[in-house]
Design a protein around this motif. Structure first.
Motif, short mmCIF file in Angstrom:
data_model
loop_
_atom_site.label_atom_id
_atom_site.label_comp_id
_atom_site.label_asym_id
_atom_site.label_seq_id
_atom_site.Cartn_x
_atom_site.Cartn_y
_atom_site.Cartn_z
N ARG A 30 0.82 -1.14 0.03
CA ARG A 30 -0.06 0.24 -0.03
C ARG A 30 0.85 1.32 -0.08
O ARG A 30 0.62 2.20 -0.39
CB ARG A 30 -0.89 -0.02 1.30
CG ARG A 30 -1.73 -0.91 1.27
CD ARG A 30 -3.01 -0.95 2.13
NE ARG A 30 -4.16 -1.42 1.64
CZ ARG A 30 -5.36 -0.81 1.91
NH1 ARG A 30 -5.38 0.14 2.81
NH2 ARG A 30 -6.50 -1.42 1.30
N LEU A 88 -2.46 11.84 1.45
CA LEU A 88 -2.84 11.83 0.00
C LEU A 88 -2.71 10.40 -0.71
O LEU A 88 -3.36 10.21 -1.51
CB LEU A 88 -2.22 12.78 -0.72
CG LEU A 88 -2.73 14.19 -0.69
CD1 LEU A 88 -2.03 15.10 -1.56
CD2 LEU A 88 -4.28 14.14 -1.03
N LEU A 89 -1.54 9.56 -0.22
CA LEU A 89 -1.03 8.68 -0.88
C LEU A 89 -1.95 7.18 -0.45
O LEU A 89 -1.58 6.35 -0.94
CB LEU A 89 0.51 8.55 -1.04
CG LEU A 89 1.12 9.64 -1.59
CD1 LEU A 89 2.39 9.46 -1.51
CD2 LEU A 89 0.72 9.80 -2.85
N GLU A 91 -4.43 4.48 -0.20
CA GLU A 91 -5.15 3.81 -1.20
C GLU A 91 -6.44 3.39 -0.41
O GLU A 91 -6.73 3.17 0.65
CB GLU A 91 -4.57 2.37 -1.48
CG GLU A 91 -3.04 2.51 -2.33
CD GLU A 91 -3.49 2.75 -3.88
OE1 GLU A 91 -4.62 2.53 -4.37
OE2 GLU A 91 -2.86 3.28 -4.57
N LYS A 92 -7.63 3.41 -1.61
CA LYS A 92 -9.00 3.18 -1.14
C LYS A 92 -9.41 2.01 -1.89
O LYS A 92 -8.93 1.77 -3.02
CB LYS A 92 -9.77 4.44 -1.38
CG LYS A 92 -9.78 5.57 -0.24
CD LYS A 92 -10.59 6.86 -0.42
CE LYS A 92 -9.57 7.73 -1.45
NZ LYS A 92 -10.30 8.88 -1.69
N ASP A 94 -12.12 -0.02 -4.22
CA ASP A 94 -13.46 0.19 -5.05
C ASP A 94 -13.41 -1.09 -5.89
O ASP A 94 -12.53 -1.80 -5.94
CB ASP A 94 -13.24 1.38 -5.75
CG ASP A 94 -12.17 1.20 -6.99
OD1 ASP A 94 -11.62 0.38 -7.08
OD2 ASP A 94 -12.34 2.02 -7.96
N LYS A 96 -13.25 -1.61 -8.97
CA LYS A 96 -12.50 -2.21 -10.11
C LYS A 96 -11.27 -3.20 -9.63
O LYS A 96 -10.81 -3.90 -10.69
CB LYS A 96 -11.84 -1.08 -10.74
CG LYS A 96 -13.03 -0.08 -11.34
CD LYS A 96 -12.16 1.06 -12.42
CE LYS A 96 -13.27 2.13 -12.63
NZ LYS A 96 -13.40 3.00 -11.60
N LYS A 97 -11.22 -3.38 -8.43
CA LYS A 97 -10.16 -3.94 -7.95
C LYS A 97 -10.16 -5.49 -8.32
O LYS A 97 -9.40 -6.12 -9.20
CB LYS A 97 -9.76 -3.99 -6.58
CG LYS A 97 -8.71 -2.88 -6.27
CD LYS A 97 -8.20 -2.77 -4.82
CE LYS A 97 -7.52 -1.47 -4.68
NZ LYS A 97 -7.06 -1.20 -3.18
N ILE B 26 -5.59 -1.66 -10.65
CA ILE B 26 -6.24 -1.79 -9.45
C ILE B 26 -5.48 -0.71 -8.29
O ILE B 26 -6.22 -0.15 -7.37
CB ILE B 26 -5.93 -3.16 -8.39
CG1 ILE B 26 -4.59 -3.34 -8.33
CG2 ILE B 26 -6.56 -4.12 -9.38
CD1 ILE B 26 -4.27 -4.61 -7.43
N ARG B 27 -4.39 0.07 -8.83
CA ARG B 27 -3.95 0.98 -7.95
C ARG B 27 -4.45 2.35 -8.31
O ARG B 27 -4.93 2.80 -9.33
CB ARG B 27 -2.37 1.13 -8.12
CG ARG B 27 -1.78 -0.22 -7.59
CD ARG B 27 -2.02 -0.65 -6.28
NE ARG B 27 -1.38 0.60 -5.29
CZ ARG B 27 -0.32 0.47 -4.59
NH1 ARG B 27 0.24 -0.50 -4.72
NH2 ARG B 27 0.04 1.38 -3.80
#
Lengths: 172, 111, 437, 679
Positions: A30, A88-89, A91-92, A94, A96-97, B26-27
């Motif tokens: 991450r 900011l960096l 990860e969330k 969603d 599409k993963k 995915i990122r």
């Protein structure tokens, strides 16, 4: 299995395993810095794989260009952004993963369907031509490939101009 | 490394490429996406070199044909360097402008 | 089995000459520096005075003094560092915090792998590969990772800035270094380090085949192109090893201690060892490329050749150690002489002076080679003179222009570093901290 | 092919150098009178040297041979090779001598005539460039070089006619000349392309491996062979080339630019529109005589157009009051003579008349220029009269020119005109039994000869004789007389003076040439033998002496009666009945003055018709069809785009996902369909 468990195979397996692990790490971590480090490691190992292919010139170029320059730049930018605002960096999650992972695996399967059968008919041939000799690389680069070489040099020039322009807007 | 078959190199290349593809999708961090693209480029480089080594640099091929692989790898490296310089510059510029670099929120170009 | 033994031997060969001298180097730095600063420096540690009347002491030692001039100081420091409590700040990135010093050390070790210690190939630590020079460049460019990761993982703004500086500095100086080496490669026609050494020793000075010149070896530093390259490479070398006056990543008076602010004990010791090893190896590399490597003197005589034939395997390594020591002394000398550069000065020097200079030098070298081959020696040196004249004129003109717009020019290139504009209030403090960049 | 003298390049090179020098140095030098003198010197000198070179080459020229001087390649395509190459033969050297000889005289004259011109160097730069282009035209050894010179000449003509471009009328005249010449160029271009393609397509026409498909030394022997098999090509090519010649040499449908071209300075009129440029059509016909020898139809067209132009222009000349316009129409008329000769098959006779005409027409133009110079730039003959005493040298030389053009025996015009008439009347083979085109043209020309003598007499009597100095009755125009002495206008206080030396000396030389040139060339049929090799079919000798017709007597009679008629009508000046007022003139001459409405009709129909055609096209095709289609397509695309833009979400990862799906499908397709599953 015609593939014999030689010393070379073992070394290759180690390198390849390391590279594959690092590649997974690039995607899985991450933390962007860790991803970048995994990539550095991956590239470094790739350099050794190039050595194993007897293209020493490119192996060392791989280390100089990718590990030495490109990835330093990456890490530099990541840390600069991190310095700016570290939240900011993150990860969330969603939707599409899972789709992406599924399709990626599908791609791997498709490609494997072509590669796996090749294991069955392996015959090794001796390397005749010295691909890794800097003299050969230089001569080919400046004779047969001189036009693409010039084109790429022009592209690099444009890249330099572009990045300076991007950075300079701040000055005005 | 005569003991290692071509397919082993191709398998590694395939694995790295697929991983890169998954990463791009995915990122959400554009820098990581960038890195995944670099990963894919390197996977292709590896494939280039292994083909050059196993298919063209043998007695059946010629030096001319065999050098195609290394040459392409060199060009890919150069292009990647230029791409990274400009791409990271753009990311920095976007960050300066919007204080945000989530690719999903960078959608000003939607129709 | 033979192979394994050989590999073992080579590993020792790699580690011993580089790792062994480190305590001495540290001692020498402290001593030399203190002499230059008119102090005494560490001169006590290791002085032993034997008791006059203890029975434990053999009679011939009674009352004797053994003076080691403080040579054991470094050993004592090492022991101290390894015995101290190991402190790791709580919010660090543990893995990277631990790994970072090892990366630094790894780079310093592997850097020397292709440096030839003798004409005898057995004395090259790992292998005298065809791409030796590229190898040096590749490994030295990895050196920044240790610093960057240390800075990042410490979770400390000062450390982070130190790491950032290290990476920016690396990118800036890597280019000039590579280009300056390129002209050497063009002159010697090989990337192999032994080839470069032999080419220096075996050609007469300036390739002139008559009386006084044939006696003198064509060490690269003696030719104008090589001289300029040598100077550029030396400056870049200082920057790559983060030594004064380029020690901005650890600038004490700005960043506490830069990237190793949070490091202590053995991890800190590793960094120090890495730094001193890198200095030593880089000195030897510099001498290899520019001053004849394992050859002692730039003299071509059959007598000397005969000596080298007989005791070359001994003379070569000795010469290299001597030259490395000399290079180290210059390192220290520079540290004692020059004040640290400001960050923009550092960037300006790298991008605006060293890079154009080395590119111009490269062009002159190329024209020299061409003219020398096609039109002969005289024309070749004429071309060189004209080339440097043009270079000088261009430099003078740009300098005059720069003086006119000094206000503006100084900050135009450090964009790489401070290209983030901090505007939101919560990170204004960070902005203040990065002002020094 | 014989390798010729490389010196010939300098005849072209010197004028080019002269033009460049004028262009470069002019601005600095033309301010002072000394500078102007130097410029004039620099302008005349290259032409004189070029003449010297031409003369020396002519001296050593064998009339039966033709030499080629090749320089750098120009166009080298697959199968077509056109180098820069010059041809030295009698035809080209004759023209070189005329151009450089008369050209140098006219340059000399112009240094005096243009002395008051502020843009002195621009004028001479153009003039030198013109000489170079004209030399390229006549010397070039292939049709494309001829075309190159042809266009260069056209360009210089345009520049020189429009030299005083600030005057709208001049600019219009220049445009007219340029545009009308383009129509001719169209014909020439098509003709030469047809020749090139014939050479390329017809097998065996040229030697194998020969690629210079437009060079004379290749095509001239090849064309008769080609035409023998396909005579219709000769007709088509002949007519196309003749259209080109019509444009440049001012023949009937396209003559209209020449009279308007008198707007330029008088030396330009003398050089371009009398001596050199207008003769290029005749040169072209002489060069390509094999085409016309192979096609009777084309010859008949040439003959008819020539005769008609001669008559038409002669009639129009009666209606002119402008001294230069009279000369312009006489030029058109005389050019008609030349084409009649060419049509009749006596090509060298055409050149003969070109030569003598160059002498006396240059003389007349320069003389008229001297008159105009003396009369404060007034060109209307009705304001002249009784000038013979005032400007005696001009008068004497112009009398010689007058007699020469009228055909007074012994002077040059007589011989060449008689040759033309003889060639036309003797050629009974052209046309059918009933309508012998050439013979009819001959009779027309004989009548035109009479008319020529008549209108030239009218011009001369109106200018130099008469009872009174008619400008005495003009009142001074206004009060601005004093502030600009150089450009005073003609009024009753005007006192004509003889022109300076630089202007009358060329007149003398030309007068001598006009007087004796014809005889020198006629004597022993020198000119015919001279030109025989280069402009007539081997072995054929044109018959100039028609049986049963007392040609000499007839032509003398025509000349004398023309002169007498002129004297009868105009000896005392303007006829009292007509006087100044054009409206009182006879209907015929009023109509003649406006060219019987031909020019106006042509211009109106072309301009107005073209405009309405364009408007119609604009309405229907452009707005209706194309815009309609464009707008329709645009709207369709817009609607489509509205729908498609839904797909563009701006989310990069989604794009990547879609791309990946596509890639997967593609790879699967490749594996399954193309390879038929894994191997």
């Amino acid at each position: 299995m015609p593939v014999k468990l030689t010393l070379e195979m073992v070394i290759f397996a180690a390198l390849a395993g390391a590279a594959a692990l690092a590649a997974v790490g690039v995607v899985a971590f991450r933390n962007a810095t860790r991803s970048a480090l995994c990539l550095v490691f991956n590239f470094f190992v790739l350099g050794f794989l190039y050595f194993s292919l007897q293209v020493e010139m490119l192996g060392i170029t791989q280390v100089v260009v990718y590990t030495g320059a490109i990835m330093v730049l990456f890490i530099f930018v990541i840390m600069l952004l991190n310095l700016g605002s570290s939240h900011l960096l993150a990860e969330k999650f969603d939707g599409k993963k899972p789709v992406g992972i599924f399709f990626g695996i599908a791609l791997a399967v498709l490609l494997s369907s072509q590669i796996v059968p090749m294991f069955a008919r392996t015959e090794s041939k001796p390397l005749v031509y010295p691909l890794g000799d800097s003299k050969v690389v230089g001569q080919t680069l400046f004779t047969s490939y001189v036009f693409p070489f010039e084109a790429v040099s022009f592209l690099l020039l444009v890249g330099i101009v572009g990045s300076i322009l991007l950075a300079k807007r701040r000055m005005s | 490394m005569n003991g290692v078959p071509l397919s082993a190199y191709l398998g590694l290349s395939m694995f790295m490429f697929s991983t890169g593809v998954i990463g791009v999708i995915i990122r959400r961090n554009p820098i990581v996406i960038f890195m995944c693209i670099e990963l894919m480029l390197n996977a292709v480089n590896l494939a280039f070199l292994s083909f050059a080594r196993y298919k063209f640099a043998t007695a059946e091929g010629s030096l001319e044909s065999a050098m195609g692989g290394p040459m392409f790898v060199i060009f890919v490296m150069a292009v990647a360097a230029a791409e990274v310089a400009v791409g990271l510059g753009i990311i920095m510029a976007i960050f300066r402008l919007r204080e945000n670099i989530d690719v999903d929120e960078l959608n000003l170009l939607k129709g | 089995m033979q192979d394994v033994l050989a590999a073992f031997g080579r590993a020792i060969l790699l580690i011993l000459p580089i790792f062994g001298p480190v305590p001495v180097i540290i001692w020498w730095e402290r001593r030399l520096l203190s002499w230059m600063q008119d102090r005494i420096g560490p001169n006590r540690t290791g002085n032993i005075t034997f008791s006059r009347n203890s029975r434990m002491i053999p009679s011939f030692l009674k009352g004797k003094k053994i003076k080691l001039f403080g040579l054991l100081q470094s050993i004592a420091d090492g022991i101290k560092l390894f015995l101290k409590e190991d402190i790791m700040p709580s919010k660090t990135d543990k893995l990277l915090f631990i790994v970072a010093p090892f990366i630094a050390l790894f780079v310093s070790f592997t850097l020397g792998a292709t440096v030839p210690f003798s004409g005898d190939l057995r004395f090259t630590p790992v292998a005298d590969v065809n791409i030796g020079l590229l190898y040096v460049l590749a490994i030295s460019s990895l050196g920044a990772y240790g610093l960057v990761l240390a800075g990042y993982s410490s979770n400390n703004k000062y450390s982070l800035i130190g790491g950032l500086r290290a990476s920016a500095q690396l990118i800036s100086y890597e280019l000039a270094m590579g280009v300056s080496l390129a002209s050497i490669v063009m002159m010697s026609g090989s990337l192999k380090l032994t080839d470069i050494v032999n080419q220096q020793q075996n050609t007469p000075l300036y390739n002139l085949n008559f009386a006084p010149f044939t006696l003198i070896a064509n060490w690269n530093i003696l030719s104008p192109m090589g001289f300029v390259s040598g100077i550029v490479f030396f400056i870049c070398m200082l920057a790559e090893t983060n030594r004064p006056p380029f020690d901005l990543p650890e600038a004490e008076n700005e960043l506490v201690a830069g990237y190793h602010t949070e490091y202590s004990t053995k991890r800190w010791a590793l960094f120090m060892m890495a730094e001193y090893m890198a200095m030593f190896v880089f000195s030897m590399i510099w001498f290899t490329i520019f001053m004849g490597g394992y050859h002692l003197l730039p003299v071509r005589s059959e007598f000397l050749d005969g000596i080298e034939q007989k005791v070359g395997f001994l003379l070569g390594p000795l010469t290299m150690m001597l030259k490395g020591a000399f290079g180290l002394s210059v390192y220290i000398w520079v540290r004692a002489t020059f004040p640290r550069l400001r960050y923009d000065q550092l960037m300006n020097l790298g991008w605006k002076f060293l890079l154009p200079l080395s590119v111009g030098n490269l062009m002159i070298t190329a024209s020299w080679i061409f003219a020398n081959r096609v039109y002969g020696n005289a024309v070749g040196w004429g071309v060189v003179c004209i080339g440097y004249a043009i270079l000088g004129i261009v430099w003078l003109r740009t300098r005059r222009k720069k003086q006119d717009e000094k206000q503006f020019g100084s900050r135009s290139i450090d964009m790489v570093v401070s290209s983030v504009r901090f505007s939101s209030p919560e990170i204004a403090a960070v902005a203040d901290a990065t002002e020094g960049l | 092919m014989v390798q010729g003298n490389g010196l010939i390049w300098w005849t072209i090179g010197l004028p080019v150098i002269g033009a460049i020098l004028q262009a470069l140095l002019g601005r600095q030098l033309q301010g002072s009178s000394a500078g102007k003198r130097l410029l004039g010197f620099l302008a005349v000198l290259p032409i004189v040297f070029a003449f010297g070179i031409g003369a020396s080459i002519t001296q050593s020229l064998d009339p039966k041979s033709a030499a080629v001087v090749t320089s750098i390649p120009w166009i080298d395509l697959f199968g077509l090779n056109i180098p820069f190459e010059l041809r030295i033969d009698t035809l080209s050297m004759t023209m070189v001598l005329i151009i450089t000889g008369i050209g140098s005289l006219i340059h000399l004259y112009a240094t005096g005539y243009m002395a008051e011109e502020p843009e002195y160097s621009r004028f001479f730069s153009y003039l030198n460039l013109f000489i170079a282009a004209m030399l390229m035209l006549v010397l070039g050894n292939n049709l494309l070089l001829l075309f190159f010179g042809w266009e260069g000449v056209g360009l210089c003509s345009y520049l020189l006619i429009g030299f005083w471009y600030k005057d709208l009328a001049n600019a219009k005249a220049a445009n007219k000349a340029f545009i009308v010449n383009r129509i001719g160029d169209w014909g020439l271009t098509l003709g030469l392309l047809m020749i090139a393609s014939l050479m390329f397509l017809v097998k065996g026409a040229v030697p194998a491996g020969e690629e210079r498909l437009l060079s004379y030394d290749i095509i001239l022997p090849a064309l008769p062979k080609v035409f023998a098999a396909n005579p219709e090509y000769a007709t088509i090519i002949g007519i196309l080339l003749f259209i080109g010649a019509c444009g440049k040499s001012a023949q009937f449908p396209l003559y209209i630019w020449l009279p308007d071209a008198m707007a330029g300075p008088t030396p330009v009129s003398a050089l371009i529109h009398a001596a050199t440029m207008v003769t290029s059509g005749v040169v072209l016909l002489n060069r390509m005589h094999v085409v016309y020898e192979s096609s009777a139809v084309a010859s008949m067209v040439v003959c008819c157009v020539g005769a008609f132009t001669a008559l038409f222009a002669a009639v129009i000349a009666f209606g002119q009051t402008d001294i230069k316009k009279v000369l312009a129409y006489s030029t058109v008329s005389q050019l008609g003579f030349m084409f009649v000769a060419c049509g009749a098959g006596a090509y060298w006779v055409g050149m003969y008349h070109v030569t003598t005409h160059a002498f006396f027409k240059a003389l007349l133009f320069l003389g008229s220029g001297a008159v105009i110079h003396a009369m404060a730039h007034e060109q209307d003959m009705r304001h002249y009269g009784k000038l013979s005493k005032r400007i005696p040298i001009t008068f004497m030389t112009m009398v010689i020119g007058w007699f020469a053009i009228a055909g007074v025996p012994g002077l040059s015009g007589f011989y060449s005109k008689e040759a033309v008439l003889g060639a036309a009347l003797a050629n009974q083979g052209l046309g059918t039994e009933a309508i012998q085109v050439s013979v009819i043209s001959g009779w027309v020309c004989l009548f035109v000869a009479l008319l020529t003598a008549f209108y030239m007499s009218r011009m001369m009597f109106l200018t130099f004789f008469g009872k009174e100095e008619r400008w005495r009755s003009i009142e001074p125009a206004g009060n601005d007389h004093s502030d600009d002495d150089a450009h005073h206008s003609l009024d009753k206080n005007h006192e004509p003076h003889e022109v300076p030396f630089s202007m009358w000396s060329p007149l003398i030389v030309l007068a001598v040439l006009s007087a004796i040139g014809g005889y020198m060339m006629h004597k022993g049929e020198a000119f015919e033998h001279w030109l025989a090799a280069s402009s007539s079919a081997p072995g054929s000798v044109a018959n100039l002496h028609p049986e049963e017709i007392p040609l000499v007597t007839l032509s003398i009679a025509a000349a004398v009666s023309g002169l007498l008629l002129g004297a009868l009508f105009y000896f005392k000046g303007l006829p009292a009945k007509e006087g100044w007022d054009l409206t009182k003139w006879a209907m015929f001459r009023r109509r003649a003055a406006e060219q019987f409405g031909y020019d106006a009709m042509l211009v109106d129909s072309a301009v107005e018709g073209g405009r309405s055609l364009a408007a119609g096209l604009d309405d229907t095709v452009d707005h209706g069809l194309f815009s309609g289609a464009g707008i329709g397509a645009g709207e369709t695309a817009q609607r489509l785009g509205q729908m498609l833009r839904m797909a563009q979400s701006g989310a990069v990862r989604l794009y990547a996902l879609v791309m990946l799906t596509g890639v997967l499908a593609l790879i699967a397709w490749v594996i399954v369909v193309i390879q038929g599953g894994s191997k």
